[in-house]
Design an enzyme around this catalytic site. Structure first.
Site: not given
Ligand code: ADE
Length: 266
Positions: A163, A178
């Protein structure tokens, strides 16, 4: 980014990574995944990969030879020796083990900087310690629990690192916000419909005022982290505004050191 995985169960990775962000990244040429079956490197007709532990005790231990032969087939033997000797790591050789350092987002960010990562998935009671002595540069655990093998832990790390590879996630804002990316848990998220079973979304999120939204999210992230993971706050970079926001939420008490050993949920 190239991932090499040494495992007795390559099929586990094939099924999980047939879908998901990792498969998209593989198809787009952003990452490579190479699976190596440790059994293919086990000498002898029976291709034995484990044996009973010296000193007795239950369970089986993965043997040193097949894993070393597999490693030396994919990473230059001199490099393996040199990085153990000097401590300067070019290709991390990561053993997944419950006795390793617990994996974090910070560790994922560190691993993403390498061009190549090699994972060794242990099974049974563990691997012969000489594999650590000879080759392993990082021992990593997924958390304080015991899995039947390192495969799921390796998958989690591969997913978390993938990611972070530039271009893999279309919207880089998602990475920055995040949970854990900045040392705080992420604020709650909502999408349409604006009212569901009588529950509305916070007014500020539909106000169109980006500055207010941003301030609200920061405050929610602070409160959530304080309520659920006060240990993280100790290392988070807090501004004066953050400290005041938290103090106001806590009923005006000054925010300094956040105690770790008291229950702050009430
Ligand atoms: N193998 C078994 N348990 C594990 C854990 N918690 N993390 C990583 N590898 C493991």
């Amino acid at each position: 980014m190239r991932f090499d995985v040494l495992t007795l169960f390559p099929g586990l990775f094939e099924s999980v990574f047939a879908e998901s962000i990792v498969s998209r990244a593989i198809n787009a040429g952003q990452v490579e995944l190479h699976l190596h079956n440790i059994r293919d490197y086990a000498p002898g007709r029976h291709r034995v990969t484990d044996d009973t532990p010296f000193g007795g005790g239950g369970g089986m231990v993965m043997k040193v030879e097949p894993i070393m032969l597999a490693l030396e087939a994919i990473v230059e033997a001199d490099l393996i020796v040199e990085q153990k000797r000097s401590g300067e790591v070019q290709v991390p050789i990561i053993l997944l083990t419950p006795v390793g350092e617990v994996f974090t987002q910070h560790m994922a960010q560190g691993l993403e900087r390498y061009e190549r990562l090699v994972f060794i998935c242990g099974r049974y009671e563990g691997v012969d310690e000489r594999i650590v002595d000879l080759a392993v540069t990082h021992e990593v655990s997924l958390g304080d629990f015991v899995l039947s093998g390192g495969e799921i832990a390796a998958m989690a790390i591969i997913e978390a690192v993938t990611r972070l590879v530039p271009g893999v996630l279309g919207d880089m804002r998602a990475i920055v916000d995040d949970s854990h990316a900045r040392g705080l848990l992420e604020a709650p998220q909502y999408t349409r419909p604006a009212v569901y079973r009588g529950l509305t979304v916070p007014e500020v999120l539909v106000s169109g005022n980006h500055a207010l939204v941003s301030r609200w999210r920061r405050k929610q992230a602070l409160i959530r982290t304080w309520q659920r993971r006060p240990d993280l706050l100790a290392n988070a970079e807090l501004t004066e505004v953050d400290r005041n926001a938290l103090a106001a939420h806590r009923g005006g008490s000054p925010v300094g050191e956040i105690p770790h050993d008291t229950d702050q949920r009430s």
